[in-house]
Design a protein around this motif. Structure first.
Motif, PDB file in Angstrom:
ATOM      1  N   ILE A  93       9.166  -7.670  14.138  1.00 60.07           N
ATOM      2  CA  ILE A  93       8.647  -6.402  13.613  1.00 60.07           C
ATOM      3  C   ILE A  93       9.433  -6.025  12.358  1.00 60.07           C
ATOM      4  N   THR A  94       8.701  -5.678  11.294  1.00 63.72           N
ATOM      5  CA  THR A  94       9.307  -5.313  10.022  1.00 63.72           C
ATOM      6  C   THR A  94       8.707  -4.006   9.539  1.00 63.72           C
ATOM      7  N   VAL A  95       9.551  -3.049   9.187  1.00 66.58           N
ATOM      8  CA  VAL A  95       9.089  -1.767   8.647  1.00 66.58           C
ATOM      9  C   VAL A  95       8.917  -1.911   7.138  1.00 66.58           C
ATOM     10  N   THR A  96       7.785  -1.401   6.633  1.00 64.99           N
ATOM     11  CA  THR A  96       7.448  -1.572   5.224  1.00 64.99           C
ATOM     12  C   THR A  96       7.090  -0.228   4.583  1.00 64.99           C
ATOM     13  N   GLN A  97       6.919  -0.257   3.270  1.00 66.05           N
ATOM     14  CA  GLN A  97       6.548   0.952   2.533  1.00 66.05           C
ATOM     15  C   GLN A  97       5.041   1.183   2.701  1.00 66.05           C
ATOM     16  N   GLY A  98       4.689   1.637   3.881  1.00 71.48           N
ATOM     17  CA  GLY A  98       3.288   1.820   4.211  1.00 71.48           C
ATOM     18  C   GLY A  98       2.604   0.494   4.485  1.00 71.48           C
ATOM     19  N   ALA A  99       1.349   0.574   4.919  1.00 74.19           N
ATOM     20  CA  ALA A  99       0.586  -0.651   5.161  1.00 74.19           C
ATOM     21  C   ALA A  99       0.328  -1.395   3.856  1.00 74.19           C
ATOM     22  N   THR A 100       0.240  -0.673   2.747  1.00 75.18           N
ATOM     23  CA  THR A 100      -0.058  -1.314   1.466  1.00 75.18           C
ATOM     24  C   THR A 100       1.010  -2.329   1.093  1.00 75.18           C
ATOM     25  N   GLU A 101       2.278  -1.953   1.263  1.00 74.66           N
ATOM     26  CA  GLU A 101       3.333  -2.920   0.955  1.00 74.66           C
ATOM     27  C   GLU A 101       3.339  -4.073   1.943  1.00 74.66           C
ATOM     28  N   ALA A 102       3.043  -3.800   3.203  1.00 74.26           N
ATOM     29  CA  ALA A 102       2.980  -4.871   4.199  1.00 74.26           C
ATOM     30  C   ALA A 102       1.919  -5.895   3.814  1.00 74.26           C
ATOM     31  N   GLY A 109       4.069 -13.659   0.566  1.00 76.91           N
ATOM     32  CA  GLY A 109       4.896 -14.560   1.365  1.00 76.91           C
ATOM     33  C   GLY A 109       4.155 -15.752   1.923  1.00 76.91           C
ATOM     34  N   LEU A 110       2.818 -15.709   1.894  1.00 77.08           N
ATOM     35  CA  LEU A 110       2.036 -16.769   2.537  1.00 77.08           C
ATOM     36  C   LEU A 110       1.234 -17.626   1.570  1.00 77.08           C
ATOM     37  N   LEU A 111       0.705 -17.022   0.504  1.00 78.80           N
ATOM     38  CA  LEU A 111      -0.210 -17.760  -0.368  1.00 78.80           C
ATOM     39  C   LEU A 111       0.510 -18.509  -1.477  1.00 78.80           C
ATOM     40  N   ASN A 112       0.124 -19.764  -1.676  1.00 77.63           N
ATOM     41  CA  ASN A 112       0.507 -20.526  -2.853  1.00 77.63           C
ATOM     42  C   ASN A 112      -0.644 -20.481  -3.855  1.00 77.63           C
ATOM     43  N   ILE A 244       5.297   5.078   5.772  1.00 80.21           N
ATOM     44  CA  ILE A 244       6.027   4.295   6.778  1.00 80.21           C
ATOM     45  C   ILE A 244       5.016   3.403   7.493  1.00 80.21           C
ATOM     46  N   GLY A 245       5.072   2.127   7.187  1.00 87.71           N
ATOM     47  CA  GLY A 245       4.193   1.151   7.823  1.00 87.71           C
ATOM     48  C   GLY A 245       4.996   0.034   8.444  1.00 87.71           C
ATOM     49  N   TRP A 246       4.299  -0.940   9.006  1.00 91.75           N
ATOM     50  CA  TRP A 246       5.000  -2.068   9.620  1.00 91.75           C
ATOM     51  C   TRP A 246       4.095  -3.273   9.743  1.00 91.75           C
ATOM     52  N   ALA A 247       4.731  -4.408   9.927  1.00 93.75           N
ATOM     53  CA  ALA A 247       4.034  -5.672  10.166  1.00 93.75           C
ATOM     54  C   ALA A 247       4.630  -6.316  11.411  1.00 93.75           C
ATOM     55  N   ILE A 248       3.753  -6.770  12.301  1.00 89.22           N
ATOM     56  CA  ILE A 248       4.157  -7.414  13.548  1.00 89.22           C
ATOM     57  C   ILE A 248       3.662  -8.851  13.507  1.00 89.22           C
ATOM     58  N   ALA A 249       4.566  -9.801  13.728  1.00 90.77           N
ATOM     59  CA  ALA A 249       4.177 -11.207  13.628  1.00 90.77           C
ATOM     60  C   ALA A 249       5.233 -12.081  14.299  1.00 90.77           C
ATOM     61  N   PRO A 250       4.872 -13.283  14.711  1.00 94.05           N
ATOM     62  CA  PRO A 250       5.866 -14.205  15.266  1.00 94.05           C
ATOM     63  C   PRO A 250       6.913 -14.567  14.215  1.00 94.05           C
ATOM     64  N   PRO A 251       8.073 -15.058  14.637  1.00 88.11           N
ATOM     65  CA  PRO A 251       9.186 -15.259  13.701  1.00 88.11           C
ATOM     66  C   PRO A 251       8.864 -16.025  12.423  1.00 88.11           C
ATOM     67  N   GLN A 255       9.440 -14.128   8.935  1.00 91.20           N
ATOM     68  CA  GLN A 255      10.405 -14.600   7.941  1.00 91.20           C
ATOM     69  C   GLN A 255       9.787 -14.683   6.555  1.00 91.20           C
ATOM     70  N   ALA A 256       8.543 -15.140   6.485  1.00 95.47           N
ATOM     71  CA  ALA A 256       7.857 -15.229   5.194  1.00 95.47           C
ATOM     72  C   ALA A 256       7.648 -13.841   4.607  1.00 95.47           C
ATOM     73  N   LEU A 257       7.256 -12.902   5.436  1.00 95.60           N
ATOM     74  CA  LEU A 257       7.021 -11.534   4.979  1.00 95.60           C
ATOM     75  C   LEU A 257       8.322 -10.860   4.562  1.00 95.60           C
ATOM     76  N   ARG A 258       9.367 -11.025   5.366  1.00 92.88           N
ATOM     77  CA  ARG A 258      10.646 -10.389   5.031  1.00 92.88           C
ATOM     78  C   ARG A 258      11.251 -10.946   3.751  1.00 92.88           C
ATOM     79  N   ALA A 259      10.968 -12.221   3.454  1.00 90.90           N
ATOM     80  CA  ALA A 259      11.514 -12.825   2.234  1.00 90.90           C
ATOM     81  C   ALA A 259      11.021 -12.099   0.999  1.00 90.90           C
ATOM     82  N   THR A 260       9.775 -11.643   1.027  1.00 89.93           N
ATOM     83  CA  THR A 260       9.258 -10.898  -0.120  1.00 89.93           C
ATOM     84  C   THR A 260       9.560  -9.411  -0.010  1.00 89.93           C
ATOM     85  N   HIS A 261       9.462  -8.870   1.199  1.00 91.66           N
ATOM     86  CA  HIS A 261       9.713  -7.436   1.412  1.00 91.66           C
ATOM     87  C   HIS A 261      11.078  -7.016   0.887  1.00 91.66           C
TER      88      HIS A 261
END
Length: 390
Positions: A93-102, A109-112, A244-251, A255-261
């Motif tokens: 679970i990662t807290v983000t700047q609203g859903a928009t930042e998530a 973090g995912l797309l090449n 105040i938003g968040w993203a829930i995902a397996p590790p 990790q990919a999301l947190r690297a950019t967040h």
């Protein structure tokens, strides 16, 4: 010689949001703003009190980049209560700047470059710019009114060897559609078959009507390991300005999301995270969600009656706080022309949904109205719609 400054290619072609444009026009003409999706009434007192308490208790320094552990724990606890699903607050679970930042962090973090992302249209307007800024290629699948269903053959044909993610927004903005379990399972089957990640935008999960039930994408067969679920407190607790938003995902996906967040916002306001945690912890004790749905059900009916009385037939909606009105009988060439007329000559603001299509000229002629408004605001809109020349 004057310096010629050019925007980066990733930013070319990305103009001002239609929400900003219409809100500015509404302000200029003193129009009742039923366009941009924010409540014009107060947040619950217990939520505001929690924010004041957190500030007074000196929760005013940087939070961990992943978010306050109390909030992440509250999110995990809510999922366990509501969906019998366990998530690890530390790694999933990662807290983000609203859903928009998530959404942006997940996409970056995912797309090449060259990867494809499937987007249902009409779409929330952030998805396509996010994909394009990541160097990805959007592929569109049409939802068809009045019930906004997709054709299975169209969705199946949208997948390719380059498909990396698919965006699923339920309850859906702008249509108010709640994806059925059968529809989610079709998406899940294709995502599993093609090894594709689902970015599930579920910010309106607590706002549903009648028999409609929100089912999280991550709970469908095979989807826990390939879904990023995004939500926030903004819509549920009427605090859209808190972001105040968040993203829930397996590790691996986390990790990919947190690297950019960590390099987008790093962290979010600490006292508001503490208050958001309290809101999630106490909402059911206050019977808040039941009251929330009842209040929005009433507002939805009020605006439906207003639109129908104004000869703007409202389409059915199952969730969110938006209604689409049918403009087929209106003498305007486009939804944009209608919405500009409505603001400038009637004094009511709505959003033209053609901006949520890859080819705006192919969009059905509709207007989106927001009913997250006080009774007084809706009554003022009613008076103007009935008195004005639509």
């Amino acid at each position: 010689m004057a310096t010629q400054i050019k925007a980066a290619n990733r930013a070319s072609g990305i103009g001002t949001s239609i929400f900003t444009e219409m809100s500015q026009l509404a302000s200029k003409h003193n129009a009742v703003n039923l366009g941009q999706g924010f409540p014009d009434f107060s947040a619950p007192e217990f939520v505001k009190h929690a924010a004041r308490t957190a500030i007074a208790a000196n929760f005013n320094q940087y939070a961990p980049s992943a978010g306050q552990l109390r909030l992440r724990t509250a999110i995990a606890a809510q999922w366990k209560r509501q969906h019998a699903t366990r998530w690890d607050p530390e790694t999933e679970i990662t807290v983000t700047q609203g859903a928009t930042e998530a959404l942006f962090a997940a996409t970056m973090g995912l797309l090449n470059p060259g990867d494809e992302a499937i987007v249902f249209e009409p779409f929330y307007d952030a998805y396509v710019p996010d994909v394009q800024m990541a160097g990805g290629v959007p592929r569109f699948v049409r939802l068809h009114p009045p019930h906004w269903r997709f054709r299975v053959e169209d969705l199946a044909a949208a997948f390719s060897t380059r498909t990396k993610i698919i965006f699923v927004n339920t309850p859906h903005n702008p249509t108010g559609k709640v994806f059925s379990t059968d529809e989610l399972d079709i998406i899940a089957e294709l995502a599993n078959k093609h090894d594709v990640i689902v970015v599930a935008d579920e910010v309106y999960s607590e706002i549903t009507y009648g028999d409609a039930v929100h089912v999280p994408m991550a709970t469908r067969p095979g989807m826990r390991e390939r879904t990023i679920t995004i939500s926030s407190v903004g819509k549920t607790f009427s605090v859209t300005g808190w972001k105040i938003g968040w993203a829930i995902a397996p590790p691996p996906l986390t990790q990919a999301l947190r690297a950019t967040h960590q390099f987008i916002t790093f962290c979010n306001p600490t006292p508001l995270q503490e208050a958001a945690a309290y809101a999630l912890e106490q909402a059911e004790a206050f019977d808040y969600y039941t009251q929330l749905r009842a209040a929005y059900h009433k507002r939805r009916q009020t605006l439906t009656d207003i639109l129908n009385e104004a000869k703007l037939p409202a389409l059915p909606t199952q969730g969110s706080y938006f209604l689409l009105a049918d403009l087929a009988a209106q003498p305007f060439a486009t939804d944009v022309a209608f919405c500009r007329h409505l603001i400038e000559n009637v004094g009511v603001a709505a959003i033209p949904p053609s901006f949520f299509y890859a080819n705006p000229r192919s969009a059905p002629k509709l207007a989106r109205f927001c009913f997250a408004k006080t009774d007084a605001t809706l009554e003022q809109a009613r008076q103007r719609l009935l008195a004005g020349k639509i």
